[in-house]
Design a protein around this motif. Structure first.
Motif, PDB file in Angstrom:
ATOM      1  N   LEU A 361       0.822  -1.208   0.000  1.00  0.00           N
ATOM      2  CA  LEU A 361       0.000   0.000   0.000  1.00  0.00           C
ATOM      3  C   LEU A 361       0.860   1.263   0.000  1.00  0.00           C
ATOM      4  CD1 LEU A 361      -2.939   1.083   0.208  1.00  0.00           C
ATOM      5  CD2 LEU A 361      -2.638   1.078   2.692  1.00  0.00           C
ATOM      6  N   LEU A 362       2.004   1.212   0.672  1.00  0.00           N
ATOM      7  CA  LEU A 362       2.871   2.383   0.757  1.00  0.00           C
ATOM      8  C   LEU A 362       3.841   2.470  -0.417  1.00  0.00           C
ATOM      9  CD1 LEU A 362       3.816   2.326   4.564  1.00  0.00           C
ATOM     10  CD2 LEU A 362       2.235   3.895   3.425  1.00  0.00           C
ATOM     11  N   LEU A 363       4.551   1.393  -0.677  1.00  0.00           N
ATOM     12  CA  LEU A 363       5.667   1.454  -1.622  1.00  0.00           C
ATOM     13  C   LEU A 363       5.229   1.471  -3.082  1.00  0.00           C
ATOM     14  CD1 LEU A 363       8.254  -0.929   0.103  1.00  0.00           C
ATOM     15  CD2 LEU A 363       8.110   1.569   0.192  1.00  0.00           C
ATOM     16  N   LEU A 364       4.133   0.788  -3.406  1.00  0.00           N
ATOM     17  CA  LEU A 364       3.706   0.768  -4.815  1.00  0.00           C
ATOM     18  C   LEU A 364       3.285   2.161  -5.307  1.00  0.00           C
ATOM     19  CD1 LEU A 364       1.804  -2.629  -5.106  1.00  0.00           C
ATOM     20  CD2 LEU A 364       4.004  -2.021  -6.103  1.00  0.00           C
ATOM     21  N   PRO A 365       2.382   2.877  -4.602  1.00  0.00           N
ATOM     22  CA  PRO A 365       2.016   4.221  -5.090  1.00  0.00           C
ATOM     23  C   PRO A 365       3.206   5.180  -5.135  1.00  0.00           C
ATOM     24  CG  PRO A 365       0.454   3.459  -3.441  1.00  0.00           C
ATOM     25  CD  PRO A 365       1.599   2.500  -3.423  1.00  0.00           C
ATOM     26  N   ILE A 366       4.051   5.097  -4.103  1.00  0.00           N
ATOM     27  CA  ILE A 366       5.196   6.012  -4.048  1.00  0.00           C
ATOM     28  C   ILE A 366       6.163   5.736  -5.191  1.00  0.00           C
ATOM     29  CG2 ILE A 366       7.227   6.653  -2.701  1.00  0.00           C
ATOM     30  CD1 ILE A 366       5.521   6.159  -0.172  1.00  0.00           C
ATOM     31  N   THR A 367       6.479   4.477  -5.418  1.00  0.00           N
ATOM     32  CA  THR A 367       7.425   4.128  -6.491  1.00  0.00           C
ATOM     33  C   THR A 367       6.825   4.433  -7.859  1.00  0.00           C
ATOM     34  OG1 THR A 367       8.231   2.323  -5.093  1.00  0.00           O
ATOM     35  CG2 THR A 367       8.915   2.307  -7.388  1.00  0.00           C
ATOM     36  N   LEU A 368       5.551   4.096  -8.052  1.00  0.00           N
ATOM     37  CA  LEU A 368       4.904   4.384  -9.331  1.00  0.00           C
ATOM     38  C   LEU A 368       4.829   5.885  -9.585  1.00  0.00           C
ATOM     39  CD1 LEU A 368       2.008   1.749  -9.202  1.00  0.00           C
ATOM     40  CD2 LEU A 368       4.017   1.711 -10.705  1.00  0.00           C
ATOM     41  N   HIS A 369       4.747   6.673  -8.511  1.00  0.00           N
ATOM     42  CA  HIS A 369       4.733   8.137  -8.649  1.00  0.00           C
ATOM     43  C   HIS A 369       6.021   8.631  -9.304  1.00  0.00           C
ATOM     44  CE1 HIS A 369       4.174  12.379  -7.580  1.00  0.00           C
ATOM     45  NE2 HIS A 369       5.403  12.366  -7.116  1.00  0.00           N
ATOM     46  N   TYR A 370       7.140   7.999  -8.963  1.00  0.00           N
ATOM     47  CA  TYR A 370       8.431   8.427  -9.502  1.00  0.00           C
ATOM     48  C   TYR A 370       8.753   7.767 -10.848  1.00  0.00           C
ATOM     49  CZ  TYR A 370       9.557  10.677  -5.055  1.00  0.00           C
ATOM     50  OH  TYR A 370       9.555  11.509  -3.961  1.00  0.00           O
ATOM     51  N   MET A 371       8.061   6.722 -11.194  1.00  0.00           N
ATOM     52  CA  MET A 371       8.324   6.021 -12.449  1.00  0.00           C
ATOM     53  C   MET A 371       7.586   6.697 -13.602  1.00  0.00           C
ATOM     54  SD  MET A 371       8.115   2.029 -11.153  1.00  0.00           S
ATOM     55  CE  MET A 371       8.148   1.388 -12.834  1.00  0.00           C
ATOM     56  N   ASP A 372       8.112   6.515 -14.793  1.00  0.00           N
ATOM     57  CA  ASP A 372       7.444   7.050 -15.980  1.00  0.00           C
ATOM     58  C   ASP A 372       6.126   6.330 -16.210  1.00  0.00           C
ATOM     59  OD1 ASP A 372       9.593   8.724 -16.419  1.00  0.00           O
ATOM     60  OD2 ASP A 372      10.627   7.292 -17.734  1.00  0.00           O
ATOM     61  N   VAL A 373       5.227   6.994 -16.882  1.00  0.00           N
ATOM     62  CA  VAL A 373       3.963   6.368 -17.256  1.00  0.00           C
ATOM     63  C   VAL A 373       4.263   5.211 -18.203  1.00  0.00           C
ATOM     64  CG1 VAL A 373       1.775   6.707 -18.478  1.00  0.00           C
ATOM     65  CG2 VAL A 373       2.672   8.504 -16.987  1.00  0.00           C
ATOM     66  N   PRO A 374       3.666   4.036 -17.964  1.00  0.00           N
ATOM     67  CA  PRO A 374       3.959   2.896 -18.831  1.00  0.00           C
ATOM     68  C   PRO A 374       3.570   3.155 -20.282  1.00  0.00           C
ATOM     69  CG  PRO A 374       2.076   2.436 -17.417  1.00  0.00           C
ATOM     70  CD  PRO A 374       2.688   3.696 -16.926  1.00  0.00           C
ATOM     71  N   LYS A 375       4.350   2.545 -21.189  1.00  0.00           N
ATOM     72  CA  LYS A 375       4.076   2.684 -22.618  1.00  0.00           C
ATOM     73  C   LYS A 375       2.854   1.852 -22.998  1.00  0.00           C
ATOM     74  CE  LYS A 375       8.865   3.592 -23.939  1.00  0.00           C
ATOM     75  NZ  LYS A 375       9.396   3.751 -22.594  1.00  0.00           N
ATOM     76  N   ALA A 376       2.349   2.135 -24.158  1.00  0.00           N
ATOM     77  CA  ALA A 376       1.122   1.469 -24.612  1.00  0.00           C
ATOM     78  C   ALA A 376       1.267  -0.044 -24.660  1.00  0.00           C
ATOM     79  CB  ALA A 376       0.736   2.006 -25.995  1.00  0.00           C
ATOM     80  N   ARG A 377       2.464  -0.501 -25.021  1.00  0.00           N
ATOM     81  CA  ARG A 377       2.654  -1.959 -25.123  1.00  0.00           C
ATOM     82  C   ARG A 377       2.565  -2.653 -23.769  1.00  0.00           C
ATOM     83  NH1 ARG A 377       8.090  -0.107 -25.702  1.00  0.00           N
ATOM     84  NH2 ARG A 377       9.515  -1.023 -24.145  1.00  0.00           N
ATOM     85  N   HIS A 378       2.833  -1.879 -22.711  1.00  0.00           N
ATOM     86  CA  HIS A 378       2.746  -2.451 -21.363  1.00  0.00           C
ATOM     87  C   HIS A 378       1.304  -2.567 -20.876  1.00  0.00           C
ATOM     88  CE1 HIS A 378       7.065  -0.802 -20.809  1.00  0.00           C
ATOM     89  NE2 HIS A 378       7.096  -2.070 -21.211  1.00  0.00           N
ATOM     90  N   LEU A 379       0.377  -1.938 -21.605  1.00  0.00           N
ATOM     91  CA  LEU A 379      -1.037  -1.981 -21.215  1.00  0.00           C
ATOM     92  C   LEU A 379      -1.842  -2.971 -22.053  1.00  0.00           C
ATOM     93  CD1 LEU A 379      -1.711   1.862 -20.813  1.00  0.00           C
ATOM     94  CD2 LEU A 379      -0.875   0.253 -19.098  1.00  0.00           C
ATOM     95  N   LYS A 380      -1.163  -3.585 -23.032  1.00  0.00           N
ATOM     96  CA  LYS A 380      -1.874  -4.489 -23.931  1.00  0.00           C
ATOM     97  C   LYS A 380      -2.480  -5.684 -23.207  1.00  0.00           C
ATOM     98  CE  LYS A 380       0.415  -3.518 -28.344  1.00  0.00           C
ATOM     99  NZ  LYS A 380       1.253  -4.077 -29.437  1.00  0.00           N
ATOM    100  N   HIS A 381      -1.834  -6.103 -22.108  1.00  0.00           N
ATOM    101  CA  HIS A 381      -2.338  -7.289 -21.397  1.00  0.00           C
ATOM    102  C   HIS A 381      -3.743  -7.067 -20.850  1.00  0.00           C
ATOM    103  CE1 HIS A 381      -1.934  -5.918 -17.140  1.00  0.00           C
ATOM    104  NE2 HIS A 381      -1.064  -5.062 -17.676  1.00  0.00           N
ATOM    105  N   LEU A 382      -4.119  -5.774 -20.670  1.00  0.00           N
ATOM    106  CA  LEU A 382      -5.465  -5.471 -20.175  1.00  0.00           C
ATOM    107  C   LEU A 382      -6.539  -5.806 -21.219  1.00  0.00           C
ATOM    108  CD1 LEU A 382      -4.721  -2.029 -18.484  1.00  0.00           C
ATOM    109  CD2 LEU A 382      -4.974  -4.245 -17.346  1.00  0.00           C
TER     110      LEU A 382
END
Length: 773
Positions: A361-382
């Motif tokens: 709950l703590l580390l995922l939002p914080i780390t994702l905040h500092y990471m770049d937005v995922p590219k389109a290919r990373h969302l294809k699995h959805l």
């Protein structure tokens, strides 16, 4: 609440990171101090009558499971060179630090009548190691003239012999035991290699040592496999090395906390607590899957990164919190067993599950905040076509084929119920090992030649000072009758007792003639009394079977590993015979030892299965009340979790998998984990009903497509993650891995198919336009 929490996590992210970093360093420092447990695992609670009797026995006579044996069978047993080296081996073992005593052909004692001092003296049969065959033949004749040792260290009919090694208590329950056993094996293998023969090792110190080494090795194996399996699956799902690594790192921090907690609580690594780290990896990763999937779904819907993170915490925070609560409950209910082994496992596992959730709950939002937005290919699995097609089929079934779903589930329950009637609750000391494992084959060798090596003790309390020898030694004749009765059972070895010692003494009194190896009549027995006064000579050995005031004595047997079911039958037959010989009004006779404690432990675990499962169901039902206050929904939502358990129990019955300590754990744990899917689905269903104002049909459809993908991902991770335990060399652990994997895969299906079908039926029953209360 969750909106504020999400905001605080992002706003004060540096403080949260610092807190996690400092606490992780502290826990890692504590984790480095963790030790393996070398004590015999205690399953029974301290107030259990069987455990109390066993501890009373240990206080009077010490450990009963302190003997290791080395068996050897050879027609040329008494050939001079072999005999010499066998004697030298026994002497070398005797010199090992931590060994209290060694009994073998090399150091047999005979009793000599000393009329000048009116006492019996012990004299070694072998004063010096023989150098010629003639000397060995002479010694053989003398040894065979000592019936006391027949069945203890020698089986003259099968040409088998033993080296009986007694550990001192300090070495027995410490890390030193492992090195002692290794040293003894190394010395013995020199003999085996020289004469191209097989030696057989057994006894509780040896079995415990081998098992501990396997547990230690498998803990590392499972940790490695858990990381590799989850890494591969996460990468296959997300196609992102960063997200895969992030998920694993977060969960591994949770593993550090779990080991640190073990140390802080003063616990050690046991057969159960050693499973916590790999279990935590497998159970913790699905948290990451749900959070990341929701984050990516919001990004795909067009939200900005920080808005997507806030929505992720708001919508997934509650469902994952409740899901982890149910998982923690599955572990935590072991606290109510009052069994030290299970309590330690349950407490640490439950706390670790919640700690891992908080870290996610703590580390995922914080780390994702500092990471770049995922590219389109990373969302294809959805948009996975296979998953969408599967969920579309499920949606069709729950809306149009509910009757068929219920019929299928009913048939599954009937078939599973019949299989459950075939389950047997049987446990063996070494049944977790493969039939070709040396520990198993060696134990069978010793059972064949010496009737076993597992301790079985009879403790007789006369309740009177000198009661063992008073009243013309009436107790001795009763013990003789008891030994004769137990001698009718092939499961018991020759006993060691004050009666056997008296027979040995009487043989010595009658000039060593073997035909006088018998318990004499009262008059003859009285003549021996003058020779066993004081604390020297033979009297010292006899006193080892007695307490200080001679009111309590022991009769020690070794028995075969016949299994808990056969032991129960034996005890039901033996107890009436004991009571007929020793009147309960006058004597207190305790049947105890490792064998009896093991039997009661197996029954105790089985009884606690039902208790802990019932407590888990009730507590998880309470958790469900957070989402709905509808009794029908709460009750019927348990079916998708209980049906997989029934199926698993049915499979166990059909395939002859016994209820035993390792397999019994399956049910409470998997019920907690299986309830996660129920919580995820009900949480989303509630949001669709109350937040969006949809009707039941629309809410079910949105819930299937909204949670289905993550539930499928989670099921795959859990299935593959628990499957790693099938690599265990312990049959019970391997069976647990397979059974849990099957249970959780079926639970995914019931949560995605049966649960929404039930919700629609309940909605129809309550009224189409009416929301669940």
């Amino acid at each position: 609440m969750w909106n504020k929490l999400a905001t605080y996590i992002i706003r004060y992210r540096l403080w949260w990171v610092a807190l996690v970093l400092v606490s992780t360093v502290f826990m890692a420092y504590e984790a480095k101090k963790i030790e393996l447990s070398y004590q015999f695992a205690r399953i029974l609670p301290a107030n259990d009558p069987v455990e109390k009797e066993y501890q009373d026995f240990r206080k009077l006579f010490g450990e009963d499971g302190s003997v290791m044996v080395i068996g050897w069978q050879d027609p040329g047993l008494f050939e001079v060179n072999k005999f010499r080296d066998w004697c030298k081996l026994a002497q070398r073992i005797k010199e090992t630090t931590g060994i209290k005593n060694v009994l073998s052909l090399a150091n047999l004692q005979k009793i000599v009548r000393n009329d000048s001092l009116s006492q019996f003296d012990f004299a070694p049969v072998i004063r010096t190691i023989p150098t010629t065959q003639t000397e060995v033949d002479s010694l053989k004749k003398e040894i065979l003239n000592l019936p006391f040792y027949e069945g203890l260290v020698l089986n003259s009919k099968t040409n088998a012999t033993l080296i009986v090694i007694t550990f001192n208590d300090k070495a027995l329950n410490s890390a030193r035991r492992l090195s002692i056993v290794s040293d003894i094996e190394a010395m013995a293998e020199e003999f085996a290699i020289k004469y191209k023969t097989d030696l057989h090792y057994s006894g509780m110190p040896y079995i415990r040592t081998v098992n501990m080494k396997k547990i230690s090795g498998e803990m590392e194996l499972f940790m490695g496999l858990a990381v590799l399996v989850t890494l591969f699956i996460l990468w296959a799902f997300f196609r992102s090395f960063r997200l895969t690594l992030l998920s694993i790192v977060v969960v591994l921090i949770g593993v550090i906390f779990s080991v640190g907690l073990l140390q802080l609580f003063g616990y050690k690594i046991t057969a159960l607590t050693g499973l916590i780290p790999p279990l935590l990896i497998v159970i913790g990763v699905p948290n990451c899957v749900f959070f990341i999937n929701k984050y990516q779904t919001e990004l795909k819907a067009g939200r900005e990164k920080d808005d997507a993170l806030l929505e992720m915490v708001r919508q997934i925070g509650l469902s994952t919190f409740l899901a982890n609560i149910t998982t923690a409950i599955g572990f935590g209910v072991f606290y109510f067993t009052n069994s030290t082994l299970l309590v330690e496992f349950g407490i640490v596992a439950a706390i670790s599950v919640m700690v891992t959730y908080v870290l996610c709950l703590l580390l995922l939002p914080i780390t994702l905040h500092y990471m770049d937005v995922p590219k389109a290919r990373h969302l294809k699995h959805l948009d996975g076509k296979w998953a969408h097609g599967f969920l579309t089929k499920i949606n069709y079934l729950v809306h149009n084929r509910r009757k068929e779903i219920y019929i299928a589930m009913f048939l599954m329950i009937i078939v599973s119920g019949y299989g459950m009637t075939k389950i047997k609750a049987i446990g063996f000391v070494v049944d977790d090992l493969p039939k070709n494992d040396p520990v198993y084959t060696d134990l069978r060798f010793l059972e064949k030649n010496f009737n076993g090596v597992l301790p079985f003790e009879v403790m007789i309390n006369t309740k009177e000072k000198n009661g063992v020898f008073g009243d013309q030694a009436a107790v001795l004749y009763k013990i003789k009758s008891l030994q004769n009765e137990l001698g009718k059972y092939k499961e018991f070895s020759k006993p060691v007792s004050v009666v056997e010692a008296s027979r040995f003494l009487y043989q010595a009194y009658r000039a060593g003639d073997a035909k006088y190896y018998a318990l004499p009549g009262a008059l003859e027995l009285a003549k021996l009394t003058n020779y066993v006064q004081g604390k020297q000579g033979a009297s010292k050995q006899i006193n080892s079977f007695l307490n200080e005031d001679k009111s309590v004595t022991r009769v020690s047997f070794q028995m075969a590993d016949v299994g808990s079911e056969r032991i129960k039958v034996l005890m039901n037959e033996i107890r009436p015979k004991v009571d007929s010989i020793f009147s309960p009004a006058k004597y207190k006779v305790s049947l105890t030892g490792h064998s009896l404690v093991f039997l009661k432990s197996n029954d105790y675990l089985l009884g606690n299965l039902y208790e802990s499962l019932l407590i888990a169901i009730l507590l998880i039902a309470v958790v469900g009340m957070v989402l709905f206050r509808s009794i029908p929904i709460i009750l019927l939502s348990k079916l998708p979790c209980l049906i997989p358990l029934a199926l698993t129990a049915g499979i166990m019955g059909y395939f002859g998998i016994y209820f035993k300590p390792t397999t019994i754990l399956i049910f409470s744990i998997t019920f907690g984990i299986a309830s996660d899917g129920t919580v995820y689905f009900l949480t989303r269903y509630r949001q669709e009903i109350y937040d969006k104002g949809l009707n039941a049909s629309q809410a079910v459809t949105n819930s299937i497509f909204g949670t289905g993908l993550s539930m499928i991902y989670t099921a795959v991770i859990l299935f593959c993650g628990f499957s790693i335990f099938s690599a265990s060399s312990f049959g019970g652990t391997a069976a647990m891995g397979v059974m849990v994997s099957i249970t959780l895969l079926v639970a995914m299906c019931t949560n995605l198919i049966l649960l929404p079908a039930l919700l629609l039926s309940i909605s129809k029953w309550q009224g189409k336009g009416e929301k669940p209360s």
